[in-house]
Write an enzyme that holds these catalytic residues in place. Structure first.
Site, PDB file in Angstrom:
ATOM      1  N   GLY B  51       0.832  -1.381   0.042  1.00  0.00           N
ATOM      2  CA  GLY B  51       0.014   0.011  -0.130  1.00  0.00           C
ATOM      3  C   GLY B  51       0.766   1.197  -0.148  1.00  0.00           C
ATOM      4  O   GLY B  51       0.108   2.259  -0.066  1.00  0.00           O
ATOM      5  N   CYS B  52       2.150   1.071   0.098  1.00  0.00           N
ATOM      6  CA  CYS B  52       2.961   2.170   0.002  1.00  0.00           C
ATOM      7  C   CYS B  52       3.624   2.247  -1.392  1.00  0.00           C
ATOM      8  O   CYS B  52       4.011   1.365  -2.060  1.00  0.00           O
ATOM      9  CB  CYS B  52       4.170   2.150   0.845  1.00  0.00           C
ATOM     10  SG  CYS B  52       3.649   1.903   2.721  1.00  0.00           S
TER      11      CYS B  52
END
Lengths: 414, 142
Positions: B51-52
Site C-alpha cells: 500500500g506504499c
C-alpha cells in the site's frame, strides 16, 4: 545540419492547450509527464462538446437523421485513424478502450484461436505491462502456448542477435514488441523486426502507444500485422484506442467480447459474427471520444508529424546535453534512436522524494517503474526511476527548469 | 493526556515553527536519519508494508506489555514519516495504540507532499501497527 521541416511555433501551440497556462502551487506549470498522458488542445475539448451539443445519438442503429450524422462522424474518426497509420482500409481499424485492450483483444482472438500448441509469443524485456501481462495470461491458459523474452542491451536497445536466435528456434508464432519504449525512449527498428518475424513465419504486433505520438507511422511500410496506440497520449481523450490489424487476420479471428453491434444474426441458441471491425466492437462504442480522437488526429496532422518529430529531436538533443550536466544524475538507456522520454536516477534522492521536491516547483515528472517492472529489474533499479517525457508543446526552457531543479534537489537531499 | 498525545502535541508545535517548506522537509529527513537502520534479514517480504508507493519495512515485537517497533523505507520523506510514527507509537501499550489514529500527520504541514497514495501508505503502516497491538492484547488476555 540538414534543413529541418517547417519549425514548430511552440509559443503559439501552447496557446492551444488551456491547462498549460495554469499554475501549480503558485508556480508556472512545467508538465513533463506527457508520456503517461498528454494534455488536450482546445480543438479536442470543443469537438467533444460539439458532438454532445449538436450531433449526438447512438451510432450504427437509428434510421433517423441525427443517428446518421453521429454514425458518419464516428466512421470519419475511423477513416482518420486509417490514414494516420497508413492502413489500406478503414475496416482494418478497430476501436478499443486503449492500447491495453488492443493487446488483450489480440491475445484472446488471435492468440487463443490462431496460435497453435507449442508455439511461442516473443516479447522484449522493455515492454509496458500492457504488452506483457495479456501474454502471460495466454501462456497460463493451458493451450500449450509459450512466452519468451528478447534481451535488451545495456544501451537499452533491442538485442537483434538475441531476437534472431529466438526466431531460429522455429516455434515463434507472434512477436509483440514496443515501437518506442515508455521508459528508455528507444525507438525500435520496426520494419526490420517485422521482416525478420515474417521470414521466420511469425506474425508481428507493435505497441505504438509512444511511437505514434512522436513519429509518423506507416503500418504498411513497416509491414506490421497488428499495431496499437491510444488516444489519450496523442492529445486526444481517454477511453478510446486503436488496433490496426491486417484484413485477412481480423477476418480469421473470432470475437473478443459478445454483445450488440458485433453480430450478423442472433437466435436464442446461436449467433453469427459481423465482419471486422464491428465484430470486435460490441456494445455502444466511445462515440464522444471518437469525436475527440478525430480532432486530435486532425490537430497533429495540421501541425505535421514531420515538424513534431523534428521539434522533439531537437528537444531530445537538448535534454541529453542538459541532463548530462547535472551532477549525480544517471540516464537510463543510451539508444541511438530515441524519442522524448528520459528515465533517470539522482544519486542522493529516491524517485518519489524527487518528484515531491519537483512538484513544489510546479514540475510534473513521473516516479516509479512506469508499468515496466521487469525492465527496471533488468537494470537493477527495483526502487524505480524518475521520468520526464515530452510532448509537442514542451520547450527547451522547461527542460532547463528541470535541470536547475535537479541541481537544487541534489543540494537539498545531500 | 496520554504519552502518545503528548508527543503529537510536541510534534505539532515543532513543525509549526517552520514557515518554509524546504526547512520543514529537511527537518523531516533529519528525523528519518535518526532511525536505527534495519538489518538486511529484517528487510524481507514478510515485513514489507503493502500500500506504499515506496518500499517500507516494519517489525513489531511485544516487550513488557508494550509494543516495540522498528521501521525503514528507501525514500527519505517516507523514512521521516516513519520516524514520526515511531515517536508516537513505539513503546506504547496496545490500548494507547488502538486509540491513536494517524490523523495527526495531516496537521504537521506535510500533507502537500504526502501524496494521496503516500497518506494511504501511512494509514497502511498504522493499520499494521494497530493489528500487532490487537494481536498482542488478544494474546495477553487469551
Amino acid at each position: 545540419m540538414d534543413a529541418l521541416p517547417a519549425r514548430l511555433d511552440v509559443a503559439r501551440i501552447r496557446e492551444d492547450f488551456p491547462i498549460l497556462s495554469t499554475q501549480v502551487r503558485g508556480k508556472k506549470l512545467v508538465f513533463l509527464d506527457s508520456g503517461a498522458s498528454a494534455q488536450k488542445p482546445r480543438a479536442v475539448i470543443e469537438a467533444m462538446t460539439r458532438c454532445m451539443e449538436t450531433a449526438y445519438a447512438n451510432v450504427h442503429r437509428g434510421a433517423y437523421h441525427l443517428s446518421e450524422v453521429a454514425t458518419a462522424n464516428f466512421e470519419a474518426a475511423r477513416e482518420a485513424a486509417q490514414r494516420f497509420l497508413g492502413a489500406a482500409t478503414p475496416e482494418e481499424i478497430v476501436f478499443t478502450r486503449n492500447s491495453t485492450e488492443a493487446f488483450n483483444l489480440v491475445a484472446h482472438s488471435f492468440g487463443r484461436a490462431l496460435l497453435k500448441r507449442g508455439q511461442v509469443v516473443l516479447v522484449s524485456e522493455m515492454e509496458h505491462h500492457a504488452n506483457l501481462v495479456p501474454w502471460q495470461m495466454l501462456r497460463d491458459a493451458g493451450l500449450g502456448i509459450g512466452l519468451r523474452f528478447i534481451r535488451v542491451t545495456d544501451a537499452g536497445e533491442l538485442d537483434l542477435d538475441d531476437y534472431a536466435r529466438h526466431l531460429a528456434q522455429g516455434d515463434v508464432g507472434l512477436v509483440s514488441v514496443t515501437h518506442m519504449s515508455n521508459v528508455l525512449g528507444t525507438v525500435t527498428p520496426a520494419a526490420r523486426i517485422a521482416r525478420m518475424a515474417h521470414e521466420a513465419g511469425a506474425r508481428v504486433m507493435f505497441d505504438g502507444s509512444q511511437a505514434a505520438v512522436h513519429r509518423a507511422v506507416d503500418v504498411r511500410a513497416i509491414d506490421a500485422d497488428f499495431y496499437a496506440f491510444t488516444g489519450h497520449k496523442l492529445y486526444g481523450p481517454t477511453g478510446i484506442g486503436v488496433l490496426y490489424g491486417k484484413r485477412e487476420l481480423l477476418d480469421a479471428m473470432p470475437p473478443f467480447q459478445g454483445g450488440g453491434d458485433m453480430i450478423e444474426t442472433v437466435t436464442l441458441e446461436h449467433s453469427t459474427w459481423a465482419a471486422p471491425p464491428a465484430r470486435f466492437e460490441p456494445g455502444t462504442p466511445a462515440i464522444i471520444e471518437a469525436a475527440g480522437l478525430l480532432a486530435a488526429i486532425e490537430y497533429v496532422n495540421t501541425i505535421g508529424m514531420e515538424a513534431i518529430e523534428a521539434h522533439e529531436r531537437a528537444l531530445v538533443e537538448h535534454a541529453s546535453a542538459t541532463l548530462a550536466q547535472v551532477p549525480g544524475l544517471t540516464l537510463l538507456g543510451s539508444a541511438q534512436d530515441r524519442g522524448g522520454v528520459f528515465a533517470f536516477s539522482l544519486d542522493v534522492a529516491h524517485p518519489h522524494d524527487l518528484s515531491t521536491f519537483l512538484d513544489r516547483r510546479g514540475i510534473c515528472v513521473r516516479a516509479g517503474r512506469h508499468c515496466a517492472e521487469p525492465l527496471h529489474a533488468r537494470f537493477g533499479l527495483e526502487g524505480g526511476t524518475s521520468r520526464a517525457s515530452f510532448g509537442l508543446y514542451t520547450t527547451a526552457e522547461e527542460i532547463d527548469a528541470l535541470a536547475e531543479a535537479l541541481v537544487a534537489a541534489r543540494k537539498f537531499f545531500a | 493526556m496520554s504519552a502518545a498525545e503528548e508527543v503529537i502535541a510536541e510534534l505539532e508545535e515543532g513543525f509549526a515553527l517552520f514557515d518554509d517548506w524546504e526547512d520543514r522537509y529537511r527537518y523531516l529527513m533529519e528525523l528519518g536519519r535518526e532511525l536505527e537502520p534495519l538489518a538486511p534479514e529484517e528487510m524481507v517480504e514478510a515485513n514489507r508494508v503493502s500500500g506504499c508507493q515506496s518500499r517500507v519495512w516494519l517489525t513489531t515485537r511485544a516487550e513488557g506489555g508494550r509494543l516495540r517497533l522498528r521501521a525503514a523505507s528507501d525514500a527519505a520523506f517516507v523514512q521521516g514519516i516513519l520516524a514520526l510514527l515511531l515517536r508516537v507509537y513505539d513503546g506504547r501499550t496496545p490500548a494507547e495504540i488502538m486509540e491513536t489514529g494517524p490523523e495527526f500527520l495531516g496537521r504537521l504541514g506535510l500533507d502537500e507532499a504526502l501524496s494521496m497514495s503516500r497518506r494511504n501508505g501511512a494509514a497502511a503502516v498504522v493499520g499494521r501497527i494497530q493489528a500487532a497491538a490487537q494481536r498482542m492484547e488478544a494474546g495477553a488476555t487469551g
